[in-house]
Design an enzyme around this catalytic site. Structure first.
Site, PDB file in Angstrom:
ATOM      1  N   LYS A 173      -5.555  -4.477  11.054  1.00  0.00           N
ATOM      2  CA  LYS A 173      -4.401  -4.899  10.259  1.00  0.00           C
ATOM      3  C   LYS A 173      -3.874  -6.237  10.737  1.00  0.00           C
ATOM      4  O   LYS A 173      -3.450  -7.075   9.946  1.00  0.00           O
ATOM      5  CB  LYS A 173      -3.302  -3.822  10.341  1.00  0.00           C
ATOM      6  CG  LYS A 173      -2.092  -4.099   9.451  1.00  0.00           C
ATOM      7  CD  LYS A 173      -2.442  -3.956   7.983  1.00  0.00           C
ATOM      8  CE  LYS A 173      -1.356  -4.404   7.039  1.00  0.00           C
ATOM      9  NZ  LYS A 173      -1.856  -4.674   5.685  1.00  0.00           N
ATOM     10  N   GLU A 212     -13.666  -5.444   0.858  1.00  0.00           N
ATOM     11  CA  GLU A 212     -13.183  -4.946   2.145  1.00  0.00           C
ATOM     12  C   GLU A 212     -13.029  -3.424   2.171  1.00  0.00           C
ATOM     13  O   GLU A 212     -13.124  -2.829   3.222  1.00  0.00           O
ATOM     14  CB  GLU A 212     -11.913  -5.657   2.616  1.00  0.00           C
ATOM     15  CG  GLU A 212     -10.672  -5.374   1.825  1.00  0.00           C
ATOM     16  CD  GLU A 212      -9.454  -6.151   2.328  1.00  0.00           C
ATOM     17  OE1 GLU A 212      -9.367  -6.458   3.516  1.00  0.00           O
ATOM     18  OE2 GLU A 212      -8.575  -6.431   1.487  1.00  0.00           O
ATOM     19  N   HIS A 250     -23.671 -24.425 -11.859  1.00  0.00           N
ATOM     20  CA  HIS A 250     -24.096 -25.288 -10.744  1.00  0.00           C
ATOM     21  C   HIS A 250     -24.734 -24.477  -9.622  1.00  0.00           C
ATOM     22  O   HIS A 250     -24.917 -24.982  -8.522  1.00  0.00           O
ATOM     23  CB  HIS A 250     -22.896 -26.086 -10.212  1.00  0.00           C
ATOM     24  CG  HIS A 250     -22.278 -26.936 -11.283  1.00  0.00           C
ATOM     25  ND1 HIS A 250     -22.870 -28.088 -11.751  1.00  0.00           N
ATOM     26  CD2 HIS A 250     -21.141 -26.778 -12.014  1.00  0.00           C
ATOM     27  CE1 HIS A 250     -22.127 -28.610 -12.714  1.00  0.00           C
ATOM     28  NE2 HIS A 250     -21.066 -27.829 -12.896  1.00  0.00           N
ATOM     29  N   CYS A 256      12.535   1.058   7.530  1.00  0.00           N
ATOM     30  CA  CYS A 256      13.394   1.827   8.438  1.00  0.00           C
ATOM     31  C   CYS A 256      13.289   3.318   8.118  1.00  0.00           C
ATOM     32  O   CYS A 256      12.982   3.704   6.996  1.00  0.00           O
ATOM     33  CB  CYS A 256      14.839   1.411   8.264  1.00  0.00           C
ATOM     34  SG  CYS A 256      15.114  -0.334   8.539  1.00  0.00           S
ATOM     35  N   GLU A 316      -8.846 -12.922  -4.682  1.00  0.00           N
ATOM     36  CA  GLU A 316      -8.207 -11.722  -4.140  1.00  0.00           C
ATOM     37  C   GLU A 316      -8.853 -10.443  -4.701  1.00  0.00           C
ATOM     38  O   GLU A 316      -8.997  -9.452  -3.982  1.00  0.00           O
ATOM     39  CB  GLU A 316      -6.695 -11.762  -4.409  1.00  0.00           C
ATOM     40  CG  GLU A 316      -5.912 -10.558  -3.940  1.00  0.00           C
ATOM     41  CD  GLU A 316      -6.068 -10.199  -2.462  1.00  0.00           C
ATOM     42  OE1 GLU A 316      -6.681 -10.968  -1.705  1.00  0.00           O
ATOM     43  OE2 GLU A 316      -5.598  -9.118  -2.077  1.00  0.00           O
ATOM     44  N   LYS A 346     -10.409  -7.642  -2.234  1.00  0.00           N
ATOM     45  CA  LYS A 346     -10.014  -6.229  -2.241  1.00  0.00           C
ATOM     46  C   LYS A 346     -11.245  -5.347  -2.369  1.00  0.00           C
ATOM     47  O   LYS A 346     -11.378  -4.357  -1.670  1.00  0.00           O
ATOM     48  CB  LYS A 346      -9.052  -5.910  -3.404  1.00  0.00           C
ATOM     49  CG  LYS A 346      -7.614  -6.322  -3.226  1.00  0.00           C
ATOM     50  CD  LYS A 346      -6.825  -5.551  -2.204  1.00  0.00           C
ATOM     51  CE  LYS A 346      -6.899  -6.050  -0.821  1.00  0.00           C
ATOM     52  NZ  LYS A 346      -6.446  -7.308  -0.397  1.00  0.00           N
ATOM     53  N   ARG A 404       5.747   4.606   9.382  1.00  0.00           N
ATOM     54  CA  ARG A 404       6.331   3.627   8.456  1.00  0.00           C
ATOM     55  C   ARG A 404       6.420   2.243   9.067  1.00  0.00           C
ATOM     56  O   ARG A 404       6.664   1.267   8.356  1.00  0.00           O
ATOM     57  CB  ARG A 404       7.746   4.070   8.058  1.00  0.00           C
ATOM     58  CG  ARG A 404       7.798   5.353   7.266  1.00  0.00           C
ATOM     59  CD  ARG A 404       9.180   5.976   7.283  1.00  0.00           C
ATOM     60  NE  ARG A 404      10.175   5.205   6.559  1.00  0.00           N
ATOM     61  CZ  ARG A 404      10.658   5.551   5.368  1.00  0.00           C
ATOM     62  NH1 ARG A 404      10.242   6.634   4.790  1.00  0.00           N
ATOM     63  NH2 ARG A 404      11.555   4.819   4.787  1.00  0.00           N
ATOM     64  N   TRP A 424      13.151  -1.424  10.991  1.00  0.00           N
ATOM     65  CA  TRP A 424      12.196  -2.507  10.673  1.00  0.00           C
ATOM     66  C   TRP A 424      13.080  -3.691  10.322  1.00  0.00           C
ATOM     67  O   TRP A 424      13.787  -3.663   9.315  1.00  0.00           O
ATOM     68  CB  TRP A 424      11.319  -2.074   9.507  1.00  0.00           C
ATOM     69  CG  TRP A 424      10.535  -3.175   8.861  1.00  0.00           C
ATOM     70  CD1 TRP A 424      10.919  -3.965   7.812  1.00  0.00           C
ATOM     71  CD2 TRP A 424       9.211  -3.601   9.200  1.00  0.00           C
ATOM     72  NE1 TRP A 424       9.928  -4.847   7.483  1.00  0.00           N
ATOM     73  CE2 TRP A 424       8.867  -4.653   8.314  1.00  0.00           C
ATOM     74  CE3 TRP A 424       8.286  -3.209  10.163  1.00  0.00           C
ATOM     75  CZ2 TRP A 424       7.634  -5.297   8.372  1.00  0.00           C
ATOM     76  CZ3 TRP A 424       7.060  -3.863  10.203  1.00  0.00           C
ATOM     77  CH2 TRP A 424       6.743  -4.893   9.324  1.00  0.00           C
ATOM     78  N   ASN A 433      19.196   2.365   5.780  1.00  0.00           N
ATOM     79  CA  ASN A 433      17.951   1.783   5.264  1.00  0.00           C
ATOM     80  C   ASN A 433      18.323   0.926   4.063  1.00  0.00           C
ATOM     81  O   ASN A 433      19.218   1.309   3.297  1.00  0.00           O
ATOM     82  CB  ASN A 433      16.999   2.870   4.756  1.00  0.00           C
ATOM     83  CG  ASN A 433      16.292   3.579   5.893  1.00  0.00           C
ATOM     84  OD1 ASN A 433      16.581   3.337   7.058  1.00  0.00           O
ATOM     85  ND2 ASN A 433      15.381   4.459   5.539  1.00  0.00           N
ATOM     86  N   GLY A 434      17.603  -0.164   3.859  1.00  0.00           N
ATOM     87  CA  GLY A 434      17.851  -0.988   2.674  1.00  0.00           C
ATOM     88  C   GLY A 434      18.434  -2.334   3.063  1.00  0.00           C
ATOM     89  O   GLY A 434      18.452  -2.712   4.239  1.00  0.00           O
TER      90      GLY A 434
END
Ligand code: AGP
Length: 613
Positions: A608, A490, A506, A2, A483, A487, A27, A75, A101-102
């Site tokens: 995204k 990409e 193997h 937010c 992961e 990272k 944001r 948000w 916010n929060g």
């Protein structure tokens, strides 16, 4: 996350507030609103959608005269993204407006209290609790500043609040805890903002409000008070950042900003859900009988969300003793495994709008499975259509490469694992409590791990020119290899692959080329498997690999003579160690991409949110 903006001055507030809100758009948000005071009344406009939508309704601000006001981009966390849930929120009776916010963690209890005092609620938000709590104390004592401080003392969680009351039409009040809030000074104008980006085109002189402080903002003046309402002096700070740097909180890229935000994001994901030695999953009504009857868990997701699922799978099998399989959503949807009413499908998605994950969820439901989603975006398709949904509370993630969303997916995965383990009687009380204690300290341990930033940058300078890099690990470290590899490739475009270390001989070991000393990142944090992992590292080392080991203080000795380079993360409870070990991998990828001059926040060919198949 937010965004808040506020203005007190000589000019019309609404156009300035709209401008500030536009500057906060980066944001991420789902609704926007403005309140101004005029002739002793509050005038409110808010709507779902973008700031342009709001600007259209109020004709660029022209329809809202008045020189004092507050604006907000929301948000969604508590309650879906709707007009009613958009901010500002007005107290029952209409006297006070608040932007927030929060997350107010004890909002349910406070709401009950206020309802018992005759207050009515129009929205599903925690913010409406804040504004009515302030109204309640104000009605009791007639002192707005005191009412704000009293309400703040009753609220648990995080908040940055901007407050406007029709009895004081020329004044804004602000207070905060854990969520940031800055106050700007420009001539006689005074500004309020959740981040400097909103007000940088008007002023560069800002005060940072500290937790519990209260500010009373009027044309030409700001008075500051401690939480006990003693007057305090503060000195403004001059900001040199340009707008682009300000949006990134002074960091060069959103990716590194979001990496650094992980302790806070994980704290949010865990904090309100672990209380008094128990796990509370947002009141989800998952029947205990169902959890006990589950015969198989399928974790279905794409990309990084899928790799968070691999961590969850290992933990579910070891701690909750339930069979779990991870499938890419794109595979699951066309190759449906046998599922029935004893199957639990867990869909993980940051955006909640990934086409393959949506299709997989719908297929699973059609065939009788119950679906629990782990999502970051409230009101998204996956959150709405699943049987149960848990929010990751990462806040908006702007960099295409996922970091804090992944970390919060891990955190929610830990909670779910322990919740299921307890419900199935698979974990004893002592282990359960120890696990909860470890979870409570996890954000602090992530914070500590972030200190490896310089070391990761140094290591990146040693490996950035490689053509191929391989990641290996066992168990949870294998999940992390997936992961770490994702990272790196990409954002740096280096060819990389991840392998279960035991699989090397193997096939993949043929890739190690002594002529170029192929780099291998050996993730070796698991003390239980360290001997096995050390021998895998020796296998590649003896064939000419250059080994970068990610170890803990407990496993470093076993790798010291094998590794060419080491990075040491704090030792931690095995199940939650991935939250620490991922940090150097994210930073390693970031700094390699930086050295290679890559477009980090928006890597080539990637989006995204992947809303098409
Ligand atoms: C990871 O860095 C990528 N952003 C990508 O793999 C992502 O995790 C994947 O596309 C899934 O997206 P979702 O979480 O929004 O469903």
């Amino acid at each position: 996350m937010c965004g808040i903006v506020g203005y007190v001055g000589d000019e019309q507030a609404a156009p300035i507030l709209l401008d500030g809100l536009r500057r906060l758009e980066y944001r991420g948000y789902d609704s926007a609103g403005i309140v101004v005071s005029l002739e002793g009344k509050l005038w409110l406009t808010k709507s779902r959608g973008y700031v342009n939508n709001l600007a259209g309704i109020i004709d660029g601000g022209a329809k809202m005269p008045g020189t004092v006001g507050l604006g907000h981009t929301r948000w969604a966390t508590h309650g879906r993204p709707t007009d009613e849930n958009a901010h500002p929120h007005i107290s029952d009776g209409g006297k006070i407006a608040v932007v927030h916010n929060g997350i107010i963690e004890n909002y349910a209890k406070l709401r009950e209290f206020l309802i018992s005092k005759g207050y009515h609620f129009q929205s599903e938000t925690d913010t409406e609790v804040a504004v009515n709590l302030i109204a309640y104390f104000y009605a009791e004592n007639g002192d707005l500043k005191l009412a704000v401080a009293q309400a703040a003392r009753r609220m648990e969680g995080s908040y940055a609040l901007g407050i406007l009351c029709e009895d004081f039409p020329d004044t804004l009040i602000a207070t905060k805890k854990e969520s940031p809030l800055v106050l700007g000074v420009g001539g006689t104008a005074r500004y309020l903002a959740s981040d400097v980006a909103a007000i940088l085109s008007y002023t560069r002189d800002v005060y940072n409000l500290r937790d519990d402080e209260v500010a009373v903002i009027t044309r030409g003046g700001i008075e500051f008070f401690s939480g006990e309402l003693d007057p305090i002096e503060k000195t403004p700070q001059h900001i040199d950042w340009d707008v682009s740097a300000a949006e990134k909180g002074g960091y060069e890229h959103f990716m590194i900003k979001e990496i650094m935000e992980q302790p806070e994001a994980v704290r949010r994901a865990l904090k309100s859900r672990v209380r008094d030695g128990e796990i509370y999953l947002d009141g989800l009504d998952i029947p205990a009988d169902f959890i006990k009857s589950v015969s198989k868990v399928y974790i279905v997701a794409c990309g990084t969300a899928d790799f968070a699922g691999v961590v969850m799978k290992y933990n579910l099998e070891r701690l909750a003793r339930v069979a779990a399989e991870v499938m890419f959503a794109s595979e699951f949807r066309y190759n449906l495994p046998p599922i029935d009413e004893t199957t639990l499908v867990i869909c993980i998605s940051q955006s909640g709008t990934t086409a393959d994950t949506i299709a997989a969820m719908r297929e699973a439901k059609k065939h009788g499975a119950r679906v629990l989603s782990v999502v970051n975006v409230v009101g998204s398709v996956i959150a709405e259509e699943s049987d149960w949904s848990l929010l990751t509370l990462a806040g908006p993630e702007i960099c295409v490469a996922s970091t804090k969303a992944y970390s919060t997916q891990l955190a929610v995965g830990y909670l779910l694992t322990l919740f299921i383990a307890k419900a199935r009687g698979a974990i004893d009380d002592g282990k359960y409590r120890a696990a909860l204690d470890a979870l409570e300290s996890l954000p602090g341990a992530i914070d500590e791990t972030l200190k490896l930033r310089e070391k990761a940058q140094y290591l990146a300078s040693r490996y950035f020119s490689a053509n191929d890099i391989y990641f290996i690990g066992r168990g949870l470290d294998y999940a992390l290899s997936l992961e770490g590899d994702q990272k790196l490739k990409e954002i740096s475009y280096i060819h990389s692959e991840a392998y279960a270390a035991g699989e090397l001989k193997h096939g993949p070991i043929a890739l190690i080329d002594s002529a170029v000393n192929t780099p291998v990142v050996a993730i070796a944090t698991n003390a239980r498997l360290i001997d096995k992992m050390a021998s895998s590292a020796v296998e590649v080392k003896t064939r000419g690999a250059r080994v970068l080991a990610v170890v803990t203080s407990a496993t470093q000795d076993a790798m010291r003579d094998i590794a060419d380079d080491m990075i040491v993360v704090p030792d931690y409870a095995e199940a939650f160690l991935p939250s620490l070990a991922i940090i150097p991998l994210q930073m390693f990828a970031y700094y390699i991409a930086l050295q290679r001059g890559c477009e980090i926040d928006k890597p080539r060919n990637l989006a995204k949110s992947v809303t098409v198949e």
